[in-house]
Design an enzyme around this catalytic site. Structure first.
Site, short mmCIF file in Angstrom:
data_model
loop_
_atom_site.label_atom_id
_atom_site.label_comp_id
_atom_site.label_asym_id
_atom_site.label_seq_id
_atom_site.Cartn_x
_atom_site.Cartn_y
_atom_site.Cartn_z
N ILE A 260 37.49 33.15 10.30
CA ILE A 260 37.51 34.37 11.11
C ILE A 260 37.70 35.60 10.21
O ILE A 260 37.02 36.62 10.38
CB ILE A 260 38.59 34.28 12.20
CG1 ILE A 260 38.27 33.09 13.11
CG2 ILE A 260 38.68 35.57 13.00
CD1 ILE A 260 39.36 32.72 14.09
N ASP B 263 43.76 36.06 -0.21
CA ASP B 263 43.70 34.68 0.28
C ASP B 263 44.33 33.80 -0.79
O ASP B 263 44.22 34.10 -1.98
CB ASP B 263 42.24 34.26 0.53
CG ASP B 263 42.14 33.13 1.53
OD1 ASP B 263 41.70 33.39 2.67
OD2 ASP B 263 42.51 31.99 1.19
N PHE C 45 45.46 37.36 9.19
CA PHE C 45 44.84 36.09 9.59
C PHE C 45 45.49 34.89 8.91
O PHE C 45 45.33 33.77 9.38
CB PHE C 45 43.35 36.06 9.20
CG PHE C 45 42.52 37.11 9.88
CD1 PHE C 45 42.06 36.92 11.17
CD2 PHE C 45 42.20 38.29 9.22
CE1 PHE C 45 41.29 37.90 11.80
CE2 PHE C 45 41.44 39.27 9.84
CZ PHE C 45 40.98 39.07 11.14
N SER D 173 46.66 33.52 19.43
CA SER D 173 45.84 32.45 20.02
C SER D 173 46.18 32.24 21.48
O SER D 173 47.34 32.41 21.89
CB SER D 173 46.12 31.16 19.25
OG SER D 173 45.60 30.05 19.94
N TYR E 264 52.41 24.64 15.42
CA TYR E 264 51.43 25.68 15.08
C TYR E 264 51.41 26.77 16.15
O TYR E 264 51.54 27.96 15.87
CB TYR E 264 50.03 25.06 14.91
CG TYR E 264 48.93 26.06 15.16
CD1 TYR E 264 48.62 27.03 14.22
CD2 TYR E 264 48.22 26.06 16.37
CE1 TYR E 264 47.63 27.98 14.48
CE2 TYR E 264 47.24 27.00 16.63
CZ TYR E 264 46.96 27.96 15.68
OH TYR E 264 46.00 28.90 15.95
N LYS F 34 52.60 31.03 16.35
CA LYS F 34 51.85 32.19 16.87
C LYS F 34 52.73 32.95 17.87
O LYS F 34 52.81 34.17 17.83
CB LYS F 34 50.55 31.74 17.56
CG LYS F 34 49.50 31.19 16.61
CD LYS F 34 48.91 32.27 15.73
CE LYS F 34 47.81 31.78 14.83
NZ LYS F 34 47.49 32.72 13.74
N ARG G 169 43.27 13.42 23.94
CA ARG G 169 44.05 13.79 22.76
C ARG G 169 45.36 14.42 23.25
O ARG G 169 45.35 15.27 24.14
CB ARG G 169 43.24 14.80 21.95
CG ARG G 169 43.86 15.24 20.65
CD ARG G 169 42.91 16.09 19.83
NE ARG G 169 42.59 17.36 20.48
CZ ARG G 169 41.81 18.30 19.94
NH1 ARG G 169 41.25 18.08 18.76
NH2 ARG G 169 41.58 19.43 20.57
N ASP H 149 46.27 18.23 24.77
CA ASP H 149 45.10 18.95 25.30
C ASP H 149 45.29 19.29 26.78
O ASP H 149 45.85 18.51 27.53
CB ASP H 149 43.83 18.10 25.16
CG ASP H 149 43.17 18.26 23.80
OD1 ASP H 149 43.65 19.09 23.00
OD2 ASP H 149 42.18 17.56 23.55
N1 UFG Z 1 37.26 17.63 21.48
C1 UFG Z 1 36.63 16.40 21.52
N2 UFG Z 1 36.35 15.77 20.36
C2 UFG Z 1 36.67 16.31 19.12
C3 UFG Z 1 37.33 17.57 19.10
C4 UFG Z 1 37.60 18.20 20.29
O1 UFG Z 1 36.32 15.88 22.59
O2 UFG Z 1 36.40 15.68 18.09
C5 UFG Z 1 37.52 18.35 22.75
C6 UFG Z 1 38.98 18.62 23.03
O3 UFG Z 1 39.57 17.53 23.66
C7 UFG Z 1 38.90 19.89 23.89
C8 UFG Z 1 37.66 20.61 23.35
O4 UFG Z 1 36.91 19.61 22.67
O5 UFG Z 1 38.66 19.54 25.22
C9 UFG Z 1 38.00 21.72 22.37
O6 UFG Z 1 38.82 21.23 21.34
P1 UFG Z 1 39.11 22.04 19.99
O7 UFG Z 1 39.98 21.20 19.12
O8 UFG Z 1 37.83 22.54 19.42
O9 UFG Z 1 39.88 23.33 20.50
P2 UFG Z 1 41.27 23.46 21.29
O10 UFG Z 1 40.96 24.17 22.56
O11 UFG Z 1 42.00 22.19 21.38
O12 UFG Z 1 42.11 24.34 20.28
C10 UFG Z 1 41.69 25.61 19.93
C11 UFG Z 1 42.12 25.96 18.52
C12 UFG Z 1 43.60 26.08 18.40
C13 UFG Z 1 44.11 26.99 19.44
C14 UFG Z 1 43.63 26.63 20.81
C15 UFG Z 1 43.99 27.70 21.77
O13 UFG Z 1 41.72 24.95 17.62
O14 UFG Z 1 43.90 26.62 17.14
O15 UFG Z 1 42.21 26.52 20.82
O16 UFG Z 1 43.83 27.32 23.07
F1 UFG Z 1 45.46 26.97 19.41
#
Ligand code: UFG
Length: 350
Positions: free
Chosen positions: A14, A33, A88, A132, A157, A161, A300, A303
């Site tokens: 980002i 960085d 960031f 976030s 994490y 934030k 997971r 989630d």
């Molecule tokens: N997912 C899968 N398979 C994968 C990875 C993710 O099915 O291999 C699913 C997750 O279960 C979720 C969706 O895809 O339903 C999005 O998952 P991400 O890991 O891409 O994103 P998250 O919403 O879990 O997390 C993100 C950021 C975090 C932040 C959060 C804020 O990674 O840093 O959004 O809501 F905190």
């Protein structure tokens, strides 16, 4: 020469996109960085920054510097007069933060404290913070507006934030000449349309889009879809994916807001639209022309079923709104991934 803006973690996904937008908007970013996540290019310049220099035919001041290096940070502030800081830098892997809470608290909180204190002693009072939507925890209502309760997130994490937001809010209350904009990102994806910079996770990607993109390019075999029994359109998790270039433009709008002596403000950066995991997979299949094999895996931990923004406040008060749709996000992500199958490094190492 435009105003100097310090960008911490500016070589990352980002941060680097924001550096590009800052230059296009006439600012003068100074980038630091520590390479904890970003790839170092030739010399001591980050590869992402080197590519922006090439793309825009410019030079960017870059320093390899860790925010935990207090004397180094003080030196930097002695050399420059920053109009504002965009923060960031930080550790950001949710799962890792559960396993290593002390490291996450120490690094993220100390980095933020050092930065804010050094800003304070050097009379730099304008801050944009990379927060976030994770601060909202499991949403009690959808879409999520900025008034939604915060602090409910369960992983270290996300808590860092939240804590940093609180520290900044308190500082703005205590010192009336401080201005801060806390930007709560939903799910940033995509890449700059040049295909020269993009997200380059080290190791196995934690997030959905980098994983899907690596499956499409042949680096990984099969996506695990974490749960298909959520109460959503097709049972898979729903998120508000936002193009990283839109997100970056939101930061430029935030900088302008600081100029109004706005005190401490909080804005969601999202599109307001939710997409399920399977809808995203379809989008990437269309963009890449590749089939993306997937299997349904258990949910997971941590989630939530659905998470999407009410982005109205940012539109009303920042004059900003996301422009790019899912098709464009997937097309830009695919351009980056197919032009750079192994990210910023040239050889296949993972
Ligand atoms: N997912 C899968 N398979 C994968 C990875 C993710 O099915 O291999 C699913 C997750 O279960 C979720 C969706 O895809 O339903 C999005 O998952 P991400 O890991 O891409 O994103 P998250 O919403 O879990 O997390 C993100 C950021 C975090 C932040 C959060 C804020 O990674 O840093 O959004 O809501 F905190």
């Amino acid at each position: 020469m435009g105003e100097k803006i310090l960008v911490t973690g500016g070589a990352g996904y980002i941060g680097s996109h924001c550096v590009l937008e800052l230059i296009e908007a006439g600012y003068h970013p100074v980038v630091i960085d520590n390479f904890s996540n970003a790839v170092q290019g030739e010399g001591v310049v980050a590869e992402s920054i080197r590519r922006i220099e090439k793309l825009l035919n410019t030079t960017i001041e870059f320093h390899q510097l860790d925010l935990l290096d207090r004397p180094g940070l003080e030196n930097l502030f002695k050399k420059h007069t920053f109009a504002a800081v965009m923060h960031f830098a930080g550790l950001k892997a949710v799962g890792e933060s559960v396993e290593q809470p002390l490291r996450y608290y120490k690094v993220n909180l100390t980095a933020a404290m050092n930065l804010i204190e050094v800003m304070q002693t050097n009379n730099v009072r304008n801050l944009v913070f990379s927060s976030s939507a994770t601060v909202y925890g499991d949403p009690t209502r959808l879409p999520i507006d900025e008034q939604h309760p915060v602090g409910g997130c369960t992983n270290p994490y996300g808590k860092t934030k939240f804590f940093i937001e609180e520290i900044i809010k308190d500082q703005c209350k205590a010192e009336k000449d401080w201005n801060a904009v806390l930007l709560r990102y939903f799910n940033p994806i995509g890449a700059h349309s040049s295909g020269l910079i993009g997200e380059d996770p080290q190791g196995i990607p934690n997030n959905l889009l980098p994983y899907v993109a690596q499956v499409a390019v042949g680096r990984r075999q099969c996506l695990s879809v974490f749960g298909d029994d959520y109460d959503t359109v097709d049972g898979t998790g729903v998120r508000d994916y936002i193009h990283v270039v839109d997100l970056s433009k939101g930061h430029i709008a935030a900088l302008k807001k600081l100029k109004e002596n706005c005190g401490c403000k909080v804005y969601n950066l999202g599109t307001g639209k939710g997409y399920s995991v399977l809808q995203v997979v379809k989008g990437m299949e269309k963009a890449s022309g590749k089939e993306i094999p997937y299997k349904i895996a258990p949910r997971r931990g941590g989630d939530v079923a659905s998470c999407y923004a009410d982005p109205k406040l940012a539109e009303e008060e920042l004059g900003w709104k996301a422009e790019f749709d899912m098709e464009r996000m997937c097309a830009d992500l695919w351009r980056w991934q197919s032009m750079n199958p192994t990210g910023f490094t040239k050889s296949t190492t993972s």
